[in-house]
Structures are given as structure tokens and as C-alpha cells.
Design an enzyme around this catalytic site. Structure first.
Site, PDB file in Angstrom:
ATOM      1  N   LYS A   1       0.817  -1.196   0.128  1.00  0.00           N
ATOM      2  CA  LYS A   1      -0.053   0.122   0.102  1.00  0.00           C
ATOM      3  C   LYS A   1       1.059   0.999   0.015  1.00  0.00           C
ATOM      4  O   LYS A   1       0.478   2.256  -0.871  1.00  0.00           O
ATOM      5  CB  LYS A   1      -1.024  -0.107   1.209  1.00  0.00           C
ATOM      6  CG  LYS A   1      -1.810   1.076   1.384  1.00  0.00           C
ATOM      7  CD  LYS A   1      -2.737   1.143   2.602  1.00  0.00           C
ATOM      8  CE  LYS A   1      -3.683   0.069   2.454  1.00  0.00           C
ATOM      9  NZ  LYS A   1      -4.889   0.201   3.657  1.00  0.00           N
TER      10      LYS A   1
ATOM     11  N   GLU B   1      10.255  -5.700   3.909  1.00  0.00           N
ATOM     12  CA  GLU B   1      10.338  -6.759   3.228  1.00  0.00           C
ATOM     13  C   GLU B   1       9.959  -7.020   1.706  1.00  0.00           C
ATOM     14  O   GLU B   1      10.786  -7.364   1.038  1.00  0.00           O
ATOM     15  CB  GLU B   1       9.537  -8.021   4.059  1.00  0.00           C
ATOM     16  CG  GLU B   1       9.869  -8.191   5.606  1.00  0.00           C
ATOM     17  CD  GLU B   1       9.169  -7.577   6.559  1.00  0.00           C
ATOM     18  OE1 GLU B   1       9.024  -7.589   7.598  1.00  0.00           O
ATOM     19  OE2 GLU B   1       8.334  -6.444   6.048  1.00  0.00           O
TER      20      GLU B   1
ATOM     21  N   GLY C   1      -5.149  -5.261   5.501  1.00  0.00           N
ATOM     22  CA  GLY C   1      -4.256  -5.995   4.907  1.00  0.00           C
ATOM     23  C   GLY C   1      -4.781  -7.615   4.785  1.00  0.00           C
ATOM     24  O   GLY C   1      -4.807  -8.322   3.761  1.00  0.00           O
ATOM     25  N   ARG C   2      -5.164  -8.126   5.821  1.00  0.00           N
ATOM     26  CA  ARG C   2      -5.593  -9.405   5.844  1.00  0.00           C
ATOM     27  C   ARG C   2      -7.236  -9.652   5.430  1.00  0.00           C
ATOM     28  O   ARG C   2      -7.692 -10.755   5.455  1.00  0.00           O
ATOM     29  CB  ARG C   2      -5.755 -10.105   7.398  1.00  0.00           C
ATOM     30  CG  ARG C   2      -6.427  -9.201   8.580  1.00  0.00           C
ATOM     31  CD  ARG C   2      -6.035  -9.570   9.688  1.00  0.00           C
ATOM     32  NE  ARG C   2      -6.709  -8.650  11.030  1.00  0.00           N
ATOM     33  CZ  ARG C   2      -6.065  -7.602  11.273  1.00  0.00           C
ATOM     34  NH1 ARG C   2      -4.877  -7.183  10.809  1.00  0.00           N
ATOM     35  NH2 ARG C   2      -6.646  -6.849  12.425  1.00  0.00           N
TER      36      ARG C   2
ATOM     37  N   GLU D   1      -4.063 -12.552  13.779  1.00  0.00           N
ATOM     38  CA  GLU D   1      -3.727 -10.862  13.845  1.00  0.00           C
ATOM     39  C   GLU D   1      -5.130 -10.089  14.232  1.00  0.00           C
ATOM     40  O   GLU D   1      -4.792  -9.004  14.685  1.00  0.00           O
ATOM     41  CB  GLU D   1      -3.404 -10.753  12.427  1.00  0.00           C
ATOM     42  CG  GLU D   1      -2.529  -9.299  12.427  1.00  0.00           C
ATOM     43  CD  GLU D   1      -1.935  -8.966  11.131  1.00  0.00           C
ATOM     44  OE1 GLU D   1      -0.700  -9.172  11.069  1.00  0.00           O
ATOM     45  OE2 GLU D   1      -2.531  -8.425  10.097  1.00  0.00           O
TER      46      GLU D   1
ATOM     47  N   HIS E   1      -2.234 -38.807   9.935  1.00  0.00           N
ATOM     48  CA  HIS E   1      -0.912 -39.528   9.886  1.00  0.00           C
ATOM     49  C   HIS E   1       0.124 -38.702  10.537  1.00  0.00           C
ATOM     50  O   HIS E   1       1.203 -38.909  10.534  1.00  0.00           O
ATOM     51  CB  HIS E   1      -0.673 -40.235   8.657  1.00  0.00           C
ATOM     52  CG  HIS E   1      -1.450 -41.270   8.193  1.00  0.00           C
ATOM     53  ND1 HIS E   1      -1.374 -42.509   8.406  1.00  0.00           N
ATOM     54  CD2 HIS E   1      -2.474 -41.245   7.462  1.00  0.00           C
ATOM     55  CE1 HIS E   1      -2.304 -43.158   7.987  1.00  0.00           C
ATOM     56  NE2 HIS E   1      -2.954 -42.372   7.456  1.00  0.00           N
TER      57      HIS E   1
ATOM     58  N   LYS F   1       9.259  -4.922  14.292  1.00  0.00           N
ATOM     59  CA  LYS F   1       9.621  -4.354  12.663  1.00  0.00           C
ATOM     60  C   LYS F   1      10.557  -2.953  13.259  1.00  0.00           C
ATOM     61  O   LYS F   1      11.504  -2.663  12.581  1.00  0.00           O
ATOM     62  CB  LYS F   1       8.442  -3.924  12.103  1.00  0.00           C
ATOM     63  CG  LYS F   1       7.590  -5.257  11.677  1.00  0.00           C
ATOM     64  CD  LYS F   1       6.392  -4.725  10.989  1.00  0.00           C
ATOM     65  CE  LYS F   1       6.216  -3.935  10.031  1.00  0.00           C
ATOM     66  NZ  LYS F   1       4.902  -3.578   9.445  1.00  0.00           N
TER      67      LYS F   1
END
Length: 547
Positions: free
Chosen positions: A213, A219, A274-275, A360, A391, A511
Site C-alpha cells: 500500500k 520486506e 491487509g488481511r 492478527e 498420519h 519491525k
């Protein structure tokens, strides 16, 4: 906003909460075996169905009274009012003074949803139309790279919601994707992530979608700059950037500075978290993969669930029921985790996507009033697809010491029918839910001729709760409904817990500290370190190892 009673009265002092506490003490030891034997119609009665999704919640440790009190708790918490506040653009994200309008991203053309007096729906569709035009040009081969070759590889660069949503949707809808296009996703600042994503790609045929954005995310921009260097090492002309990069961003200045033509910048708004953004321009890589028509079907699925959540009575409302059951297990049974177990290989990344959406959003210990909670909030979400988990970790769910509620997801039809495979898959998911609920008694084990000493090891206590979600088959429409189902379940939980599900201050501190530490690792001269003794020592050891 929430009702006055909900705002002024703490959760644990609400009438329904206290009644639930008393009720819990009465039924906490009730076994699902007995609940089913006392109510032969329970398996048909405790179900709900809407917009193509069927929910069987009968294998939960609840009675009619439990459900009545949970619904009452939702009412006392102002869920209806809070829902309307969200859908009408009120700024319910109070810590950032923002509206929360992911529902506007999938509103039909012609709808009206206002923020600060402006209808945002036309702008949403303007971006969608531009995305569709761009996607059609890439998919048809009309969009050419710098050397005149068509695009055959798309690399999405993002992190968090700018990665988890697109990669989950791509994997989930791979059956509908254009197979002559290769899609890769880069999110980790670990250089291996980028290196492996491009190792076998031809730069002349590769398009990068940079999703940030602000176009400053550490990152994402580290990876984007590495992608820029990689491309220019193959195609030395700076003009190639405009042919091989597009941006999902709102920062035109930084996008242009990078070398991307702002005509190929696709924006979204501060009322999109964001999510909650996979159905915004963040979904550009998804649209490139499955095409605009299928992307529209995805949005229609979201919208159908939005409308169901907004209008259905709580006792028949799929997201509300899921959210209330999570509150029931988290706060009264003390369950610390919840497993999401899709019996569909295409949904292999769905649990990972839900981890951000749920944790979050609701991993908070401060209420909307700024007070410390005195109850548990978000459980830990996790899971794996299909019979693989059986399993792996199902042993702990069946016979471990922790109560782990499970959501099973299944489909009546396979997108890739092959012999008996699908019957076996569905038999397993039904059997797991049955085994978790009813287990196997010592008497049943002995009746099988098991040696006395071995009996305790082969007993299954049962009484392990689960939901069963069933749809006809996995389509873009159904994926939209599934994602919106969990979005609104998360919202329901957050309203009950009186927390802000739409900020994420908890990710900021690490961060900020990383930004401080980076130059301390890279400076040629020994820096003066002001951290704790452990962090100082780790920095010095790393610097020494670097030489």
C-alpha cells in the site's frame, strides 16, 4: 456502534455471560454420546444451511440452552448494531480512526456504501474494471515484455495479507487457472525465497506484481529491489521495468520512482485491512490466474455470505454460530487452539491464511475501552489438509490432554474424480468427526478381544467437539463464501470480546527494533550497542561470523 449496555458493562458482568458460566458448570461433563442418545434427532436438528454451505454443529458440547444463552450474549454485546456500523462505513477501527469496509470490495455495481459521505462502490468497480482489462491483456498475450515476448510467468511480491491471500486463492482455485502461465509468490525477506522463485524463469517472459500500500514495506521492497536488479541483469534497459513490473499501491510517487508506469498502479483504500484485502487489487495475481469472470464469481460468493451474515437470525447465521462456538470453547472450556481441517487438497494453504485472519485480528488483550481483558481472546488456529493430518497430529486431537475443537471442510464432488479416491476421502472426514465425538469405550475394546493390559491404550474418550462444513464442490463462488464465513466469525468473536479486530499494533514493535538493528549489523565500524545483554551478544556474534 455497540449498544450503550455493551459499551458500559464489562463482558464478564453481562447477564448472559454469568448465566453461561453457571450453565457450563452444569454441563461441562456431559458426553456427546449421552446428548445424542437422549435426542435422536440431534444430528438433523443442530444444523444450518445458507448460500451453498451446510453446517452440522451437532457434535459440539452444547444443548439448546447453551445456544440460547450464546445468542443472548451476542445480543447483549451489540452484535447487530456493530454489524450495521461496519456495513454502513462507520469508523469502528477506533485506534486508527478508519472505517472497516472489506464488504464494499465485493458489493455489486450500483450499490451504495458511504464513507465520510462518499459512495465508495463506484471507485471499487473502477479499479476492478482496470484490473480486468489488464488481466485480459496479459492472459491473451497482448501485453508484451520489453523484447516483444508474451508474459508467461507472474511473480507476486508482498507479505502478510498481500501474500497469504493471493497464494491461498491461487492454490485453492488452481483448477480454474490458465495453465500456460506460471505463478510464484515471494514474501520472506530471506533471500532464498526470492532466489528459488526466479531460478528457472526467463526474465523476458516474467511480470512482477509488487503489492505494498505504501510502497515502503521493508520486506516487500527489499524483495522488489532484488527483482529489479535481477531483471536489469538480464534486460539492461531501464525502460524494461515499466514492461515487467506493475504495482498494487497508493503511493504514486514511490511507484514512479521505482520505474513503474503509474497507469499500471492499482489502488485500494485505508478502509481495507491487509488481511481482508484478497478481494481488492491485492487479488490482481488471482485475477491473472483465473480470469476476470472467475474473479467476479469469487466476489459474488463473498457478497452472498456478507448478506447472509447481515440479515440472518443469529440462531441460523453461519458466521455467528461459528464465532459463538469459538467463544464457548475458548472462554469456558479453556481451549487454547482450534484446528481447521479441509478435506480438499486445493485448500492446503487455507489454514495458513486463516492464521493471519484470526490471530492478527483477535490476538488482543486490550478492550475497546483501553482496559485489560480478564478473559481469553483468540485461540491459536492451525491445520493441514485431508488425510495427511491423520498420519501426523490427529493422535493428539483424539487422545491428547488438550481439548481441540475442529472445523472439518468437505465437498460432495471432487474437481478431479479418480476411481474410489473421493469416496475414501469423504469416508475419512465423516469417520474422524464420528470418532472424535463418540470415541470407543473400554467395554467396546474388550469386546474386540483386546488383552486386558492393552485396553487402556486403545480406549478413546471421545467428547471432542467438531463442526462439519460441506459444499457441493470447490468453485470461486464457494471459496469467497468460505473466506467471508471466517471473516465474519472473527468479527463476531471480536464484538463479544469487546476488542478491535482491525488493528495490529502488536506487529509494529519488532519491525521498529529490526530497523534499528539492521545498521548495527552492517556498519563497518563496531557500533555502540544499547540493547539488553542477550541482544548485544547476538549482534556481536553475528558481526564476527560475517567477518
Amino acid at each position: 456502534m455497540a449498544t450503550a449496555a455493551a459499551e458500559t458493562k464489562s463482558l464478564t458482568s453481562r447477564k448472559a455471560w454469568q448465566a453461561l458460566g453457571n450453565h457450563f458448570r452444569e454441563i461441562r461433563d456431559a458426553h456427546l454420546r449421552n446428548l445424542f442418545s437422549a435426542d435422536p434427532g440431534r444430528g438433523e436438528r443442530l444444523t444450518a444451511e445458507a448460500v451453498g454451505l451446510f453446517l452440522d454443529y451437532s457434535k459440539n458440547r452444547v444443548t439448546d440452552e447453551t445456544l440460547r444463552l450464546l445468542v443472548q450474549l451476542a445480543e447483549e454485546s451489540g452484535l447487530k448494531e456493530r454489524t450495521e456500523a461496519m456495513f454502513t462505513g462507520q469508523k469502528i477501527n477506533i485506534t486508527e480512526n478508519r472505517a472497516v469496509l472489506h464488504v464494499a470490495l465485493r458489493a455489486p455495481r450500483g450499490a451504495t456504501i458511504e464513507v465520510d459521505g462518499e459512495n465508495v462502490v463506484p471507485k471499487v468497480h473502477e479499479v476492478l474494471d482496470r484490473m480486468a482489462d489488464f488481466a485480459n491483456r496479459v492472459r491473451s498475450g497482448a501485453w508484451k515484455g520489453q523484447t516483444g515476448k508474451r508474459i508467461r510467468n507472474v511473480v507476486n511480491i508482498g507479505i502478510g495479507g498481500s501474500d497469504l491471500g493471493p497464494v491461498m486463492a491461487y492454490e485453492a482455485l488452481k483448477h480454474y487457472s490458465q495453465r500456460d502461465l506460471t505463478f510464484r509468490f515471494v514474501s520472506n525477506v530471506d533471500s532464498t525465497d526470492f532466489a528459488e522463485a526466479v531460478v528457472d524463469l526467463d526474465a523476458e517472459e516474467t511480470l512482477f506484481v509488487v503489492s505494498s500500500k505504501t510502497f515502503t514495506t521493508l520486506e516487500t521492497m527489499t524483495n522488489a529491489n532484488s527483482a529489479r536488479e535481477w531483471l536489469l541483469s538480464k534486460l539492461t534497459d531501464e525502460a524494461a521495468i515499466a514492461k515487467h513490473f506493475v504495482a498494487v499501491s497508493t503511493n504514486a510517487k514511490e511507484v514512479s520512482k521505482f520505474g513503474i508506469d503509474t497507469a499500471n498502479m492499482f489502488g485500494f483504500w485505508d478502509w481495507v485491512g491487509g488481511r481482508y484485502s484478497m478481494d481488492s487489487a491485492i487479488g490482481l495475481s488471482t485475477m491473472l490466474a483465473i480470469g476476470p469472470e472467475n474473479f467476479r464469481a469469487l466476489l459474488d460468493g463473498f457478497h452472498a455470505m456478507d448478506e447472509h451474515f447481515r440479515t440472518a437470525p443469529f440462531e441460523k447465521n453461519l458466521p455467528v454460530l461459528l464465532g459463538l462456538l469459538t467463544v464457548w470453547y475458548t472462554d469456558f472450556f479453556g481451549a487454547e487452539t482450534e484446528a481447521v481441517l479441509p478435506y480438499e487438497q486445493y485448500l492446503k494453504r487455507f489454514p495458513a491464511y486463516l492464521q493471519q485472519l484470526t490471530m492478527e485480528s483477535n490476538g488482543k488483550y486490550i478492550t475497546l475501552n483501553g482496559e485489560h481483558v480478564d478473559y481469553a481472546t483468540s485461540p491459536i488456529y492451525w491445520g493441514e489438509p485431508g488425510t495427511n493430518g491423520q498420519h501426523s497430529f490427529y493422535q493428539l486431537i483424539h487422545q491428547g490432554t488438550r481439548l481441540i475443537p475442529c472445523d472439518f471442510i468437505a465437498f460432495n464432488k471432487s474437481l478431479n474424480p479418480l476411481g474410489r479416491h473421493h469416496d475414501m476421502l469423504i469416508a475419512n472426514v465423516f469417520a474422524q468427526a464420528e470418532a472424535l465425538a463418540f470415541g470407543k469405550t473400554a467395554e467396546q475394546v474388550k469386546a474386540e478381544g483386546t488383552a486386558e493390559w492393552l485396553v487402556p491404550h486403545r480406549v478413546f474418550e471421545g467428547n471432542r467437539p467438531s463442526n462439519m462444513l460441506v459444499a457441493e464442490e470447490l468453485t470461486p463462488d464457494i471459496l469467497g463464501k468460505l473466506v467471508a464465513l471466517y471473516e465474519h466469525s472473527v468479527f463476531t468473536q471480536g464484538v463479544i470480546w469487546n476488542i478491535n479486530s482491525f488493528d495490529q499494533w502488536g506487529v509494529e514493535l519488532g519491525k521498529q527494533l529490526a530497523q534499528r538493528i539492521v545498521p548495527e549489523l552492517e556498519d563497518a565500524q563496531e557500533p555502540s550497542l544499547g540493547h539488553d545483554s542477550s541482544t548485544n551478544n547476538l549482534i556481536r556474534r553475528y558481526r564476527k561470523a560475517k567477518g
